[in-house]
Design a protein around this motif. Structure first.
Motif, PDB file in Angstrom:
ATOM      1  N   ASP A  42      12.685   6.086   1.046  1.00 42.06           N
ATOM      2  CA  ASP A  42      13.250   7.080   0.206  1.00 42.06           C
ATOM      3  C   ASP A  42      14.087   8.218   0.995  1.00 42.06           C
ATOM      4  O   ASP A  42      14.029   8.330   2.412  1.00 42.06           O
ATOM      5  CB  ASP A  42      12.105   7.799  -0.278  1.00 42.06           C
ATOM      6  CG  ASP A  42      11.112   6.595  -1.187  1.00 42.06           C
ATOM      7  OD1 ASP A  42      11.665   5.589  -1.677  1.00 42.06           O
ATOM      8  OD2 ASP A  42      10.243   7.305  -1.655  1.00 42.06           O
ATOM      9  N   CYS A  47      20.392   3.507   0.213  1.00 39.32           N
ATOM     10  CA  CYS A  47      19.248   2.993  -0.841  1.00 39.32           C
ATOM     11  C   CYS A  47      19.462   3.604  -2.055  1.00 39.32           C
ATOM     12  O   CYS A  47      19.467   3.120  -3.100  1.00 39.32           O
ATOM     13  CB  CYS A  47      17.936   3.506  -0.276  1.00 39.32           C
ATOM     14  SG  CYS A  47      17.310   2.363   1.513  1.00 39.32           S
ATOM     15  N   PRO A  48      19.747   4.955  -2.177  1.00 42.81           N
ATOM     16  CA  PRO A  48      20.051   5.544  -3.518  1.00 42.81           C
ATOM     17  C   PRO A  48      21.091   4.988  -4.056  1.00 42.81           C
ATOM     18  O   PRO A  48      21.124   4.860  -5.251  1.00 42.81           O
ATOM     19  CB  PRO A  48      20.060   7.134  -3.191  1.00 42.81           C
ATOM     20  CG  PRO A  48      20.506   7.220  -1.704  1.00 42.81           C
ATOM     21  CD  PRO A  48      19.818   6.159  -1.105  1.00 42.81           C
ATOM     22  N   SER A  72       9.647   0.079  -1.357  1.00 42.00           N
ATOM     23  CA  SER A  72       9.558   0.473  -0.051  1.00 42.00           C
ATOM     24  C   SER A  72       8.263   0.739   0.449  1.00 42.00           C
ATOM     25  O   SER A  72       7.486   0.851   0.112  1.00 42.00           O
ATOM     26  CB  SER A  72      10.586   1.743   0.402  1.00 42.00           C
ATOM     27  OG  SER A  72       9.686   2.804  -0.352  1.00 42.00           O
ATOM     28  N   ASP A  74       7.347   3.392   1.650  1.00 41.90           N
ATOM     29  CA  ASP A  74       6.755   4.907   1.210  1.00 41.90           C
ATOM     30  C   ASP A  74       5.513   4.703   0.176  1.00 41.90           C
ATOM     31  O   ASP A  74       5.524   3.758  -0.405  1.00 41.90           O
ATOM     32  CB  ASP A  74       8.138   5.630   0.616  1.00 41.90           C
ATOM     33  CG  ASP A  74       9.103   5.936   1.578  1.00 41.90           C
ATOM     34  OD1 ASP A  74       9.056   6.363   2.700  1.00 41.90           O
ATOM     35  OD2 ASP A  74      10.273   4.963   1.286  1.00 41.90           O
ATOM     36  N   SER A  78       5.674   9.709  -2.666  1.00 48.64           N
ATOM     37  CA  SER A  78       7.122   9.920  -2.380  1.00 48.64           C
ATOM     38  C   SER A  78       8.154   9.425  -3.360  1.00 48.64           C
ATOM     39  O   SER A  78       9.221  10.167  -3.645  1.00 48.64           O
ATOM     40  CB  SER A  78       7.400   9.246  -0.894  1.00 48.64           C
ATOM     41  OG  SER A  78       8.630   9.421  -0.537  1.00 48.64           O
ATOM     42  N   HIS A  79       7.911   8.377  -4.088  1.00 44.93           N
ATOM     43  CA  HIS A  79       8.965   7.893  -4.807  1.00 44.93           C
ATOM     44  C   HIS A  79       8.991   9.086  -6.126  1.00 44.93           C
ATOM     45  O   HIS A  79      10.210   9.032  -6.670  1.00 44.93           O
ATOM     46  CB  HIS A  79       8.417   6.505  -5.701  1.00 44.93           C
ATOM     47  CG  HIS A  79       8.553   5.342  -4.648  1.00 44.93           C
ATOM     48  ND1 HIS A  79       9.220   5.368  -3.556  1.00 44.93           N
ATOM     49  CD2 HIS A  79       7.709   4.264  -4.512  1.00 44.93           C
ATOM     50  CE1 HIS A  79       9.097   4.287  -2.896  1.00 44.93           C
ATOM     51  NE2 HIS A  79       8.215   3.583  -3.514  1.00 44.93           N
ATOM     52  N   TRP A  82      10.942  11.762  -5.025  1.00 45.81           N
ATOM     53  CA  TRP A  82      12.435  11.571  -4.867  1.00 45.81           C
ATOM     54  C   TRP A  82      13.080  11.378  -6.293  1.00 45.81           C
ATOM     55  O   TRP A  82      14.134  11.840  -6.237  1.00 45.81           O
ATOM     56  CB  TRP A  82      12.518  10.141  -3.969  1.00 45.81           C
ATOM     57  CG  TRP A  82      14.113   9.717  -3.693  1.00 45.81           C
ATOM     58  CD1 TRP A  82      14.897  10.778  -3.185  1.00 45.81           C
ATOM     59  CD2 TRP A  82      14.343   8.477  -3.171  1.00 45.81           C
ATOM     60  NE1 TRP A  82      16.019  10.176  -2.940  1.00 45.81           N
ATOM     61  CE2 TRP A  82      15.804   8.528  -2.678  1.00 45.81           C
ATOM     62  CE3 TRP A  82      13.848   7.273  -3.354  1.00 45.81           C
ATOM     63  CZ2 TRP A  82      16.631   7.676  -2.502  1.00 45.81           C
ATOM     64  CZ3 TRP A  82      14.387   5.945  -2.911  1.00 45.81           C
ATOM     65  CH2 TRP A  82      15.905   6.303  -2.394  1.00 45.81           C
ATOM     66  N   HIS A  83      12.449  10.750  -6.843  1.00 47.92           N
ATOM     67  CA  HIS A  83      13.004  10.720  -8.520  1.00 47.92           C
ATOM     68  C   HIS A  83      12.934  12.133  -9.184  1.00 47.92           C
ATOM     69  O   HIS A  83      13.993  12.371  -9.932  1.00 47.92           O
ATOM     70  CB  HIS A  83      11.838   9.756  -9.055  1.00 47.92           C
ATOM     71  CG  HIS A  83      12.101   9.646 -10.653  1.00 47.92           C
ATOM     72  ND1 HIS A  83      12.254  10.528 -11.713  1.00 47.92           N
ATOM     73  CD2 HIS A  83      12.741   8.366 -11.200  1.00 47.92           C
ATOM     74  CE1 HIS A  83      12.254   9.940 -12.819  1.00 47.92           C
ATOM     75  NE2 HIS A  83      13.009   8.741 -12.640  1.00 47.92           N
ATOM     76  N   ILE A  89      18.384   9.037  -8.183  1.00 49.02           N
ATOM     77  CA  ILE A  89      17.086   8.367  -8.488  1.00 49.02           C
ATOM     78  C   ILE A  89      16.509   8.644  -9.595  1.00 49.02           C
ATOM     79  O   ILE A  89      15.756   7.924 -10.188  1.00 49.02           O
ATOM     80  CB  ILE A  89      16.278   8.608  -7.274  1.00 49.02           C
ATOM     81  CG1 ILE A  89      16.823   8.067  -5.817  1.00 49.02           C
ATOM     82  CG2 ILE A  89      14.923   7.962  -7.293  1.00 49.02           C
ATOM     83  CD1 ILE A  89      17.257   6.638  -5.976  1.00 49.02           C
TER      84      ILE A  89
END
Length: 187
Positions: A42, A47-48, A72, A74, A78-79, A82-83, A89
C-alpha cells in the motif's frame, strides 16, 4: 511455479470491502470465477495505478460473474486507511485482502524471500478453485485490466467449449481453434 491446473490452497484472511472488514477464505473463491491480484505494498507508486485500473473495469468483471480480490502483505487496516486517503484507491469496490501473516502470499508462491512483500502476481481461478492462469511480473511493470479481462474471457470460453482453444489476441466473438491432426502444420 507450477500452479496452473492446481487447486488453490486453504487460507483465511481479513479484507476491506466497501467500508467493512470481511473474512475471505479459499472457499469464498469457489463457485464463481475469481481473479486474485497480488501487489507489493500500500501507499506505493505502480500499485495504485493498477488497482485503480481494476476498479475502473470492475463492472466488466462483474458482468461476467467474476469476483476480483487484491492482496498485499499489509493489514486490512492499512487497506482501509489507503482507501480513505487516496482518490485512486477510493474507487475500489472489490475486496482488498490483508495478508500480514503471509499465508495467502505463500500459498500462491509470490512471497519475496527476505522482504515480506508480494510479487506482482495475477491468478485466474475457475469456479472449482483451480488456477487457470498465472502471470508474475517485476515490481516496476504495471498490469493492464483490459488485457486481464481478455484473458478471463478466454479462460471462461475454453472452459465452456471443450475441444476449442483461443489463439493469440483472441477477443470475445472471434474465431477459435479446434486442435486436430488436420491443423498440424497449417497454422
Amino acid at each position: 511455479m507450477a500452479l496452473v491446473n492446481t487447486p488453490i490452497k486453504p487460507f483465511k484472511a481479513t479484507a476491506f470491502k466497501e467500508g467493512k472488514f470481511i473474512e475471505v477464505t479459499d472457499e469464498t473463491l469457489k463457485g464463481k470465477w475469481s481473479v486474485v491480484v497480488f501487489y507489493p505494498a500500500d501507499f506505493t507508486f505502480v500499485c495504485p495505478t493498477e488497482l485503480e485500473d481494476l476498479a475502473d473495469n470492475y463492472a466488466e468483471f462483474q458482468k461476467l460473474g467474476v469476483e476480483v480480490y487484491s492482496v498485499s502483505t499489509d493489514t486490512h487496516f492499512s487497506h482501509k486507511a489507503w482507501h480513505d486517503t487516496s482518490a485512486a484507491i477510493g474507487k475500489i469496490k472489490y475486496a482488498m485482502i490483508g495478508d500480514p501473516t503471509w499465508e495467502v502470499t505463500r500459498n500462491f508462491d509470490v512471497l519475496r524471500d527476505g522482504q515480506g512483500l508480494a510479487d506482482r502476481g495475477t491468478f485466474i481461478i475457475d469456479p472449482q478453485g483451480v488456477i487457470q492462469g498465472v502471470e508474475v511480473t517485476a515490481e516496476g511493470i504495471g498490469r493492464d485490466a483490459k488485457e486481464l479481462l481478455r484473458k478471463v474471457k478466454a479462460a471462461i470460453y475454453v472452459a465452456n467449449h471443450p475441444g476449442e482453444v483461443c489463439p493469440a489476441k483472441w477477443k470475445e466473438g472471434e474465431k477459435t481453434l479446434a486442435p486436430s491432426l488436420d491443423l498440424v502444420g497449417k497454422i
